[in-house]
Write a protein that holds these residues in place. Sequence first.
Motif, mmCIF file in Angstrom:
data_model
loop_
_atom_site.group_PDB
_atom_site.id
_atom_site.type_symbol
_atom_site.label_atom_id
_atom_site.label_comp_id
_atom_site.label_asym_id
_atom_site.label_seq_id
_atom_site.Cartn_x
_atom_site.Cartn_y
_atom_site.Cartn_z
ATOM 1 N N GLN A 154 -0.719 -14.413 14.377
ATOM 2 C CA GLN A 154 -0.514 -15.463 14.666
ATOM 3 C C GLN A 154 0.028 -15.098 16.317
ATOM 4 O OE1 GLN A 154 3.095 -13.471 11.560
ATOM 5 N NE2 GLN A 154 3.730 -13.264 13.512
ATOM 6 N N SER A 155 0.336 -16.811 16.312
ATOM 7 C CA SER A 155 0.297 -17.702 17.479
ATOM 8 C C SER A 155 2.156 -18.279 18.206
ATOM 9 C CB SER A 155 -0.313 -19.149 18.120
ATOM 10 O OG SER A 155 0.154 -19.748 18.863
ATOM 11 N N HIS A 156 2.326 -17.037 19.074
ATOM 12 C CA HIS A 156 4.165 -17.077 19.247
ATOM 13 C C HIS A 156 4.327 -18.146 20.285
ATOM 14 C CE1 HIS A 156 2.750 -13.355 17.898
ATOM 15 N NE2 HIS A 156 3.421 -13.845 16.461
ATOM 16 N N ASN A 157 4.121 -19.711 20.339
ATOM 17 C CA ASN A 157 4.594 -20.670 21.616
ATOM 18 C C ASN A 157 5.603 -20.693 22.064
ATOM 19 O OD1 ASN A 157 1.776 -20.738 20.236
ATOM 20 N ND2 ASN A 157 1.817 -23.070 19.514
ATOM 21 N N VAL A 158 7.053 -20.360 21.482
ATOM 22 C CA VAL A 158 8.525 -20.835 22.114
ATOM 23 C C VAL A 158 9.142 -19.805 21.727
ATOM 24 C CG1 VAL A 158 7.814 -23.257 21.579
ATOM 25 C CG2 VAL A 158 9.214 -21.725 18.963
ATOM 26 N N THR A 159 8.382 -18.109 21.344
ATOM 27 C CA THR A 159 9.289 -17.168 21.601
ATOM 28 C C THR A 159 8.435 -15.902 22.212
ATOM 29 O OG1 THR A 159 8.273 -15.996 19.400
ATOM 30 C CG2 THR A 159 10.502 -17.610 18.681
ATOM 31 N N ASP A 160 9.767 -14.889 22.290
ATOM 32 C CA ASP A 160 8.987 -13.680 22.790
ATOM 33 C C ASP A 160 7.886 -12.642 21.755
ATOM 34 O OD1 ASP A 160 7.870 -10.577 23.555
ATOM 35 O OD2 ASP A 160 10.238 -11.203 24.676
ATOM 36 N N PRO A 161 6.813 -12.645 22.315
ATOM 37 C CA PRO A 161 5.333 -12.498 20.747
ATOM 38 C C PRO A 161 6.062 -10.768 20.729
ATOM 39 C CG PRO A 161 4.320 -13.770 22.924
ATOM 40 C CD PRO A 161 5.920 -13.727 23.241
ATOM 41 N N VAL A 162 6.666 -10.041 21.111
ATOM 42 C CA VAL A 162 6.949 -8.690 20.942
ATOM 43 C C VAL A 162 7.996 -9.079 20.221
ATOM 44 C CG1 VAL A 162 8.390 -6.875 21.921
ATOM 45 C CG2 VAL A 162 6.461 -7.536 23.562
ATOM 46 N N GLU A 163 9.079 -9.846 19.743
ATOM 47 C CA GLU A 163 10.297 -10.004 18.967
ATOM 48 C C GLU A 163 10.078 -10.219 17.924
ATOM 49 O OE1 GLU A 163 13.601 -11.998 20.474
ATOM 50 O OE2 GLU A 163 13.813 -10.695 22.143
ATOM 51 N N SER A 164 8.712 -11.846 17.698
ATOM 52 C CA SER A 164 8.077 -12.320 16.809
ATOM 53 C C SER A 164 7.501 -10.901 15.978
ATOM 54 C CB SER A 164 7.391 -13.435 17.465
ATOM 55 O OG SER A 164 7.729 -14.669 16.969
ATOM 56 N N LEU A 165 6.712 -10.571 16.705
ATOM 57 C CA LEU A 165 5.332 -9.368 15.642
ATOM 58 C C LEU A 165 7.008 -8.677 15.412
ATOM 59 C CD1 LEU A 165 2.693 -9.344 18.251
ATOM 60 C CD2 LEU A 165 2.491 -9.965 16.545
ATOM 61 N N MET A 166 7.265 -8.030 15.674
ATOM 62 C CA MET A 166 8.768 -7.466 15.368
ATOM 63 C C MET A 166 8.937 -8.053 14.546
ATOM 64 S SD MET A 166 10.493 -5.286 17.833
ATOM 65 C CE MET A 166 11.063 -6.235 19.123
ATOM 66 N N ALA A 167 9.489 -9.110 14.181
ATOM 67 C CA ALA A 167 10.220 -9.011 13.025
ATOM 68 C C ALA A 167 9.497 -9.431 11.962
ATOM 69 C CB ALA A 167 10.829 -10.955 13.667
ATOM 70 N N SER A 168 7.925 -10.214 12.003
ATOM 71 C CA SER A 168 7.036 -10.144 11.544
ATOM 72 C C SER A 168 6.881 -9.064 10.576
ATOM 73 C CB SER A 168 6.133 -10.834 11.863
ATOM 74 O OG SER A 168 6.354 -12.209 12.235
ATOM 75 N N ALA A 169 6.526 -7.969 10.752
ATOM 76 C CA ALA A 169 5.976 -7.060 10.549
ATOM 77 C C ALA A 169 7.558 -6.734 9.348
ATOM 78 C CB ALA A 169 6.075 -5.431 11.604
ATOM 79 N N MET A 170 8.549 -7.313 9.242
ATOM 80 C CA MET A 170 9.879 -6.605 9.405
ATOM 81 C C MET A 170 9.668 -6.748 7.800
ATOM 82 S SD MET A 170 12.450 -4.365 11.730
ATOM 83 C CE MET A 170 12.131 -6.487 13.172
ATOM 84 N N GLU A 171 9.334 -8.362 8.394
ATOM 85 C CA GLU A 171 9.494 -9.392 6.809
ATOM 86 C C GLU A 171 8.157 -8.444 5.628
ATOM 87 O OE1 GLU A 171 11.051 -11.958 6.147
ATOM 88 O OE2 GLU A 171 9.991 -12.825 4.687
ATOM 89 N N LEU A 172 7.357 -8.480 6.108
ATOM 90 C CA LEU A 172 6.188 -8.271 4.965
ATOM 91 C C LEU A 172 7.188 -7.032 4.720
ATOM 92 C CD1 LEU A 172 3.268 -7.743 6.791
ATOM 93 C CD2 LEU A 172 3.670 -9.734 6.309
ATOM 94 N N GLN A 173 7.289 -6.084 5.459
ATOM 95 C CA GLN A 173 8.033 -5.061 4.276
ATOM 96 C C GLN A 173 9.238 -5.015 3.944
ATOM 97 O OE1 GLN A 173 9.478 -2.522 7.995
ATOM 98 N NE2 GLN A 173 8.168 -0.922 7.548
ATOM 99 N N ARG A 174 9.860 -6.398 3.669
ATOM 100 C CA ARG A 174 10.977 -6.817 3.931
ATOM 101 C C ARG A 174 10.813 -7.400 1.893
ATOM 102 N NH1 ARG A 174 15.851 -8.253 4.576
ATOM 103 N NH2 ARG A 174 16.054 -8.009 6.126
ATOM 104 N N ARG A 175 9.130 -8.308 1.684
ATOM 105 C CA ARG A 175 8.783 -8.897 0.889
ATOM 106 C C ARG A 175 8.454 -7.077 0.176
ATOM 107 N NH1 ARG A 175 12.534 -11.572 1.083
ATOM 108 N NH2 ARG A 175 12.695 -12.769 3.151
ATOM 109 N N TYR A 176 7.771 -6.442 1.234
ATOM 110 C CA TYR A 176 6.722 -5.590 -0.042
ATOM 111 C C TYR A 176 7.416 -4.863 -0.664
ATOM 112 C CZ TYR A 176 4.743 -0.520 -0.395
ATOM 113 O OH TYR A 176 4.192 0.229 -1.202
ATOM 114 N N ALA A 177 9.117 -4.197 -0.082
ATOM 115 C CA ALA A 177 10.599 -3.479 -0.866
ATOM 116 C C ALA A 177 10.885 -4.364 -1.993
ATOM 117 C CB ALA A 177 11.469 -3.058 0.024
ATOM 118 N N GLN A 178 10.354 -5.839 -2.318
ATOM 119 C CA GLN A 178 10.973 -6.524 -3.283
ATOM 120 C C GLN A 178 10.476 -6.451 -4.360
ATOM 121 O OE1 GLN A 178 12.259 -10.181 -0.983
ATOM 122 N NE2 GLN A 178 14.281 -9.779 -0.665
ATOM 123 N N ALA A 179 8.539 -6.614 -3.799
ATOM 124 C CA ALA A 179 7.930 -6.511 -4.639
ATOM 125 C C ALA A 179 7.941 -4.970 -5.728
ATOM 126 C CB ALA A 179 6.619 -7.195 -4.242
#
Length: 432
Positions: free
Chosen positions: A330-355
Motif C-alpha cells: 500500500q501507499s499511504h499519502n494522507v494518513t500516518d502509515p503506521v495507523e493505516s498498516l495497523m488498520a489494514s492488518a486488522m481489516e484482513l483479520q476481520r474478513r478472514y474471521a468472517q470467512a
Amino acid sequence: MTGTYRIAQSDIADQNAKALPALKEDYDALGRKLARSGTDIETITKAVAGFGVAIPSWGVGTGGTRFARFAGIGEPRNVLDKLEDCATIQKLTRATPTVSLHFPWDKNKDVDAVKQLGDELGLGFDAVNSNTFQDQADQKQSYKFGSLTHTDAATRAQAVEHNIECIELGKVLGSKALTVWISDGSNFAGQQHFTRALERYLESMKTIYAKLPADWQVFIEHKMFEPAFYSTVISDWGTNYWAATQLGPKARCLVDLGHHAPNTNIEQIVARLIHFKKLGGFHFNDSKYGDDDLDAGSVNPFQLFLVFNELVDAADRGALDVAPAYMLDQSHNVTDPVESLMASAMELQRRYAQACLIDRARLEQAQAENDALMALDTLKAAFNTDVSPILGMARHRSGGAIDPVGVYRWSGYRRHKANERPAQAKQSAGIV
Ligand code: RM4
Ligand code: MN
Ligand code: MN
C-alpha cells in the motif's frame, strides 16, 4: 542507529484494562450468538490469533503520487527505522510478525545488522522484492526500455544479477521467497514484439530460478499497466500462470489486488490459481481505478471477504498444498502509515474471521439446489456479523492492544519519533 522510544508492554496492559470489561461483555454476547448456529467462538479466535500478514518496508514511509509527496513527521530514514515502525505495528496488533524488504531501497552496508535488529524486535523476514523498475546511481545499463525483457543482453544480465543479489541478501535475513515485479512493457503499438519480449523474460527468469535455494519460492507478480501504458509483459494471471509453469514447482503466482482491470473477478482468479496449485501469495490493498494502493478493504470490503472465502474454502477442502504468503502493498499519502498498516492488518483479520463463519454446508446445499438467493444470503450472514470482539480478544490474549490505533495515538509514538528522526530536507515525488 535506531531511536530509543518504544511503546511499553505495561502501557498496553494499562490501556487494555480500561477496555476489557466492555470487550468481555461483547465477546460473551457474540459467543452466545454464534453458539446458536453451532459455531464455537474460541475456534475462530484461535484462527484469528494465528493469522499473520507481512508489512511492506516501503509502506511505513509516507507515499506520494506522480505529482507530489507530502512528507510526514518522524518518517523512517532507513531500513532500521522501518523495522522499528514494523515492530510497533506488530506489538500493537500481533497480526504482522514479518516484514517484506525491497532492494535496493532497503540496502544497508551491514545486512547482518538488519537481521540482528529483526531478531531483537521479534520480526521475521518474508519475501524479498527486487527492483528493476528504477535506475540506481551506480548501474551501467538503464532500465528505461525494460529490464529482464530488455532487447539488450547486457541490460538483461544486469537485471538478472540484481535478482540473484536479492536472493543472497534474503538468505542472510532468513527469507524464503523472492518476489519479482517488472515494469517492462511498451507505450506505443509496435514498440515491442509481444512474443519475443515474453521469451526473453522466461530466459532471464530461468537463470534466476536456477539460483533459488531448495526451500525457496519465486513469486511472479503480474500487473496490467503502469508505468507502461500500451502493453505490459507480465500483464495478467494467464501470462503469470504460463511463466510459473514453464519455470517449475518453485515458481508461483502472486496476486496484487490492485493489478487488474476494474471489475475483474479477483476471487475467481484466486480460486483458479489454488486449483492449479500455483497460488504463491498476495499483495493486499484496495483500489477504485487501477493500482491505487489504497488501504485494504477501504473501498471494497466485500471483495476482500470473497477472496478469504476462497482461501478458507480451499483450506477446508485440503486444497491448499502450500500456505500462500500474505503481504500488504500500500501507499499511504494522507494518513500516518503506521495507523493505516495497523488498520489494514486488522481489516484482513476481520474478513478472514468472517470467512471462517460461513455456513459451508448451507452454502453447498444452496449451490446444489441452484438457490442463488440463499447462497448469497449465506455469505452475507457471515459478512454482516461484527467480529470486532473476536479480533479484540485475540489481540488481548496475545499481548497486543485491544484498540491499537487508540493506544498508538495515546502513546505519542509519532511525536517521539519526530524528535529522534530529524526531518530530511529532500522532498520528492513518487512512491518512495
Ligand atoms: C508495484 C508492485 C510491486 C511493488 C512496487 C513498489 O506496482 O505492486 O509489488 O514492489 O509497486
Ligand atoms: Mn505489489
Ligand atoms: Mn502495485
